[in-house]
Design an enzyme around this catalytic site. Structure first.
Site, short mmCIF file in Angstrom:
data_model
loop_
_atom_site.label_atom_id
_atom_site.label_comp_id
_atom_site.label_asym_id
_atom_site.label_seq_id
_atom_site.Cartn_x
_atom_site.Cartn_y
_atom_site.Cartn_z
CG ASN A 139 -26.31 -113.47 30.71
OD1 ASN A 139 -25.25 -114.05 30.49
ND2 ASN A 139 -26.46 -112.18 30.55
CB ALA A 182 -33.35 -112.10 33.70
CG HIS A 240 -37.04 -115.87 32.03
ND1 HIS A 240 -36.19 -115.99 30.95
CD2 HIS A 240 -37.04 -114.56 32.38
CE1 HIS A 240 -35.68 -114.80 30.68
NE2 HIS A 240 -36.18 -113.92 31.53
#
Length: 268
Positions: free
Chosen positions: A191, A125, A221
């Protein structure tokens, strides 16, 4: 033609099968799934990969696939990836958070060495992994990761003991500390933190902040890294999978890209 056995037929696995449906260079020949989920998995295969076999495990006597791809969570690494690596089968891992367990990380490396093969860890991601790992060569001073997800994405995690996720009206810090601790407490949500740590300065030195934020609908993020190369900041607003709010759609695209890259004469 790359022949692939895929582990898992849940939200990620099903989406990968859909995107690879009809691909001329990548063929999913088998899917590994727990026996109790075979009925649901078979429905997915009937739609997107009717020629693929549905198995519970990769038997030692079976022909080895060209590649084994993990899309099933941490337990699948122990059950399927380690034995495959020892047999010399190259593997791709999507559940990078599992490598927050230092012992498992060592055993993965040892299994790959024993089998004379390689395991590829997907960026999933997050972007900028190429820059971060290159910057490590010259020396990194700090890496800070901040992750924001909608409150519902943190259901079923320790965040529920930090705040009332259903009553939030503003962003709430649910974790602040090392990536090692983030991966331990939030294994299904960490992750990205694990990936950044492995590419950069390690789980102990990478700093993590996690927010439950009712103002966002995407998985946000933010990465800041400093070192001899200079510094960079990266912000990504990734849409989650419609079938799983804990998972970024980019994770699925990362799997597909990795498979297609292996079939191309030139890849980037």
């Amino acid at each position: 033609m790359l022949t692939v056995t895929m582990i898992g037929c849940g939200a990620i696995g099903a989406s990968v099968l859909e995107l690879l449906h009809g691909d001329a260079d990548v063929r999913i020949t088998a899917v590994l799934a727990p026996e109790q989920s075979h009925a649901q998995a078979q429905k997915v295969l009937d739609r997107w990969a009717p020629e693929a076999r549905l198995l519970s495990r990769l038997a030692s006597g079976q022909d080895a696939p060209g590649l084994l791809v993990e899309c099933a969570g941490h337990g699948a690494i122990e059950e399927h990836v380690l034995p495959a690596l020892k047999r010399g089968i190259p593997c791709v891992i999507a559940s990078i958070g599992a490598l927050g367990d230092a012992d498992l990380a060592r055993r993965i490396e040892a299994a790959a060495r024993e089998g004379g093969t390689q395991v590829q860890l997907l960026s999933g991601a997050i972007g900028g992994i190429d820059a971060l790992s290159a910057a490590r060569v010259g020396g990194l001073d700090s890496v800070v990761y901040t992750g924001r997800k909608p409150p519902q994405a943190w259901k079923g995690t320790p965040a529920e003991s930090v705040c009332d996720l259903d009553a939030l009206t503003s962003a709430q810090v649910i974790f602040k500390g090392s990536a090692a601790e983030a991966v331990r407490l939030y294994p299904k949500n960490a992750n990205v933190a694990a990936t950044l740590s492995l590419a950069g300065i390690g789980l102990q030195r990478t700093q993590v902040q996690l927010f439950a934020d009712p103002a966002v609908s995407e998985n946000v993020h933010h990465v800041e890294a400093r070192g001899a190369f200079g510094n960079f900041e990266l912000t990504m607003r990734g849409k989650p999978l419609a079938t799983n709010p804990k998972t970024s759609a980019l994770t699925v695209y990362s799997v597909v890209r990795a498979l297609r890259n292996r079939t191309q004469p030139v890849s980037i």
